[in-house]
Design an enzyme around this catalytic site. Structure first.
Site, PDB file in Angstrom:
ATOM      1  N   ARG A   1      -1.931  -5.724  -8.311  1.00 37.90           N
ATOM      2  CA  ARG A   1      -0.805  -6.632  -8.102  1.00 37.90           C
ATOM      3  C   ARG A   1      -0.730  -7.591  -9.279  1.00 37.90           C
ATOM      4  O   ARG A   1      -0.164  -7.294 -10.292  1.00 37.90           O
ATOM      5  CB  ARG A   1      -0.966  -7.366  -6.760  1.00 37.90           C
ATOM      6  CG  ARG A   1      -0.701  -6.471  -5.586  1.00 37.90           C
ATOM      7  CD  ARG A   1      -1.285  -7.012  -4.327  1.00 37.90           C
ATOM      8  NE  ARG A   1      -2.742  -6.993  -4.377  1.00 37.90           N
ATOM      9  CZ  ARG A   1      -3.529  -7.307  -3.365  1.00 37.90           C
ATOM     10  NH1 ARG A   1      -3.016  -7.698  -2.244  1.00 37.90           N
ATOM     11  NH2 ARG A   1      -4.837  -7.225  -3.477  1.00 37.90           N
TER      12      ARG A   1
ATOM     13  N   LYS B   1     -18.009  -6.205   5.985  1.00 39.77           N
ATOM     14  CA  LYS B   1     -16.705  -6.833   5.850  1.00 39.77           C
ATOM     15  C   LYS B   1     -16.117  -7.126   7.225  1.00 39.77           C
ATOM     16  O   LYS B   1     -16.015  -6.221   8.059  1.00 39.77           O
ATOM     17  CB  LYS B   1     -15.771  -5.894   5.062  1.00 39.77           C
ATOM     18  CG  LYS B   1     -14.703  -6.647   4.336  1.00 39.77           C
ATOM     19  CD  LYS B   1     -14.154  -5.816   3.192  1.00 39.77           C
ATOM     20  CE  LYS B   1     -13.133  -6.600   2.423  1.00 39.77           C
ATOM     21  NZ  LYS B   1     -12.728  -5.969   1.206  1.00 39.77           N
TER      22      LYS B   1
ATOM     23  N   HIS C   1       0.842  -1.200   0.000  1.00 38.32           N
ATOM     24  CA  HIS C   1       0.000   0.000   0.000  1.00 38.32           C
ATOM     25  C   HIS C   1       0.884   1.259   0.000  1.00 38.32           C
ATOM     26  O   HIS C   1       0.624   2.218  -0.717  1.00 38.32           O
ATOM     27  CB  HIS C   1      -0.870   0.049   1.258  1.00 38.32           C
ATOM     28  CG  HIS C   1      -1.917  -1.024   1.374  1.00 38.32           C
ATOM     29  ND1 HIS C   1      -1.967  -1.906   2.428  1.00 38.32           N
ATOM     30  CD2 HIS C   1      -2.973  -1.339   0.582  1.00 38.32           C
ATOM     31  CE1 HIS C   1      -3.014  -2.705   2.298  1.00 38.32           C
ATOM     32  NE2 HIS C   1      -3.637  -2.408   1.172  1.00 38.32           N
TER      33      HIS C   1
ATOM     34  N   SER D   1      -2.681  -7.950   2.775  1.00 37.81           N
ATOM     35  CA  SER D   1      -2.999  -7.849   4.204  1.00 37.81           C
ATOM     36  C   SER D   1      -3.351  -9.233   4.743  1.00 37.81           C
ATOM     37  O   SER D   1      -2.928  -9.609   5.845  1.00 37.81           O
ATOM     38  CB  SER D   1      -4.181  -6.898   4.415  1.00 37.81           C
ATOM     39  OG  SER D   1      -3.879  -5.627   3.918  1.00 37.81           O
TER      40      SER D   1
HETATM   41  P1  ADP Z   1      -9.969  -3.546  -0.432  1.00 38.92           P
HETATM   42  O1  ADP Z   1     -10.772  -4.356   0.553  1.00 38.92           O
HETATM   43  O2  ADP Z   1     -10.621  -2.260  -0.819  1.00 38.92           O
HETATM   44  O3  ADP Z   1      -9.467  -4.311  -1.632  1.00 38.92           O
HETATM   45  P2  ADP Z   1      -7.182  -3.511   0.479  1.00 38.92           P
HETATM   46  O4  ADP Z   1      -6.609  -2.818   1.667  1.00 38.92           O
HETATM   47  O5  ADP Z   1      -7.040  -4.981   0.401  1.00 38.92           O
HETATM   48  O6  ADP Z   1      -8.711  -3.060   0.442  1.00 38.92           O
HETATM   49  O7  ADP Z   1      -6.573  -2.894  -0.842  1.00 38.92           O
HETATM   50  C1  ADP Z   1      -6.735  -1.530  -1.160  1.00 38.92           C
HETATM   51  C2  ADP Z   1      -6.102  -1.283  -2.516  1.00 38.92           C
HETATM   52  O8  ADP Z   1      -4.697  -1.478  -2.414  1.00 38.92           O
HETATM   53  C3  ADP Z   1      -6.598  -2.241  -3.618  1.00 38.92           C
HETATM   54  O9  ADP Z   1      -6.641  -1.538  -4.835  1.00 38.92           O
HETATM   55  C4  ADP Z   1      -5.537  -3.301  -3.647  1.00 38.92           C
HETATM   56  O10 ADP Z   1      -5.449  -3.895  -4.939  1.00 38.92           O
HETATM   57  C5  ADP Z   1      -4.293  -2.446  -3.344  1.00 38.92           C
HETATM   58  N1  ADP Z   1      -3.225  -3.258  -2.772  1.00 38.92           N
HETATM   59  C6  ADP Z   1      -3.283  -4.122  -1.750  1.00 38.92           C
HETATM   60  N2  ADP Z   1      -2.081  -4.698  -1.521  1.00 38.92           N
HETATM   61  C7  ADP Z   1      -1.241  -4.184  -2.464  1.00 38.92           C
HETATM   62  C8  ADP Z   1       0.136  -4.387  -2.799  1.00 38.92           C
HETATM   63  N3  ADP Z   1       0.893  -5.278  -2.172  1.00 38.92           N
HETATM   64  N4  ADP Z   1       0.635  -3.681  -3.814  1.00 38.92           N
HETATM   65  C9  ADP Z   1      -0.122  -2.820  -4.495  1.00 38.92           C
HETATM   66  N5  ADP Z   1      -1.421  -2.586  -4.253  1.00 38.92           N
HETATM   67  C10 ADP Z   1      -1.980  -3.248  -3.248  1.00 38.92           C
END
Ligand code: ADP
Length: 170
Positions: free
Chosen positions: A91, A42, A18, A129
């Site tokens: 990703r 969620k 992130h 995550s």
């Molecule tokens: P959500 O439940 O909205 O998907 P996340 O916290 O899992 O929330 O992800 C938020 C955003 O960050 C999404 O667009 C996800 O694809 C992106 N994201 C999550 N992990 C990574 C990572 N390792 N690298 C790049 N983008 C990421």
């Protein structure tokens, strides 16, 4: 002119993946608003307050970052903020299908707001995550995937869970 980009997500918890995206977004936007989605449907390991606190600590020193939370539709919150774009991370191909559907739906709801996808540097393309939470549960090495303050919180939280489980199945 203050070009605002809204980066919404669960951030349960924030990872280096992130943060990589936040750094990239700061090259394009004057302000990047990291917004914790408070979605009652969620299930999350951390409360919205805990996720906000970890985001604040992890992005301390990054000029132009603001951390907030919101409930409801992302596009409505983007409008409220006056954001010109919504930022999401991509990703692997596995993210594509879901993100594609969401982007097109949001475009119908708010045609004036662009949705921008950014890719992290390669070592973070597999970081999620969910994976860090599972690693923490099994005492794996999480330091390479999350900032130290997040690793500490993950350890505390998983220690509570392990203690609960032990009480249930001594
Ligand atoms: P959500 O439940 O909205 O998907 P996340 O916290 O899992 O929330 O992800 C938020 C955003 O960050 C999404 O667009 C996800 O694809 C992106 N994201 C999550 N992990 C990574 C990572 N390792 N690298 C790049 N983008 C990421």
């Amino acid at each position: 002119m203050n070009r605002i980009g809204l980066y919404p997500g669960s951030f349960d918890p924030v990872t280096y993946g992130h943060i990589d995206i936040v750094g990239r977004a700061l090259h394009v936007f004057d302000t990047v608003v990291l917004a914790v989605a408070n979605n009652p449907f969620k299930h999350t390991m951390f409360t919205a307050e805990e996720r906000i606190a970890m985001l604040r600590e992890s992005t301390r020193g990054m000029d132009g970052v603001e951390v907030t939370s919101f409930a409801g539709l992302t596009v409505e919150y983007a409008r409220e903020l006056g954001a010109v774009a919504i930022i999401r991370g991509l990703r692997a191909m596995s993210d594509f299908e879901y993100e594609f559907q969401m982007a097109l739906t949001n475009r119908v709801l708010a045609p004036e707001i662009e949705i921008i996808y950014m890719m992290p540097q390669q070592p973070y393309t597999f970081v999620s995550s969910t994976m860090t939470k599972e690693l923490a549960l099994f005492d794996g090495d999480i330091e390479q995937f999350v900032p130290a303050c997040v690793a500490k919180k993950l350890r505390e939280k998983t220690a509570d869970r392990k203690a609960d489980r032990k009480n249930l199945h001594p």
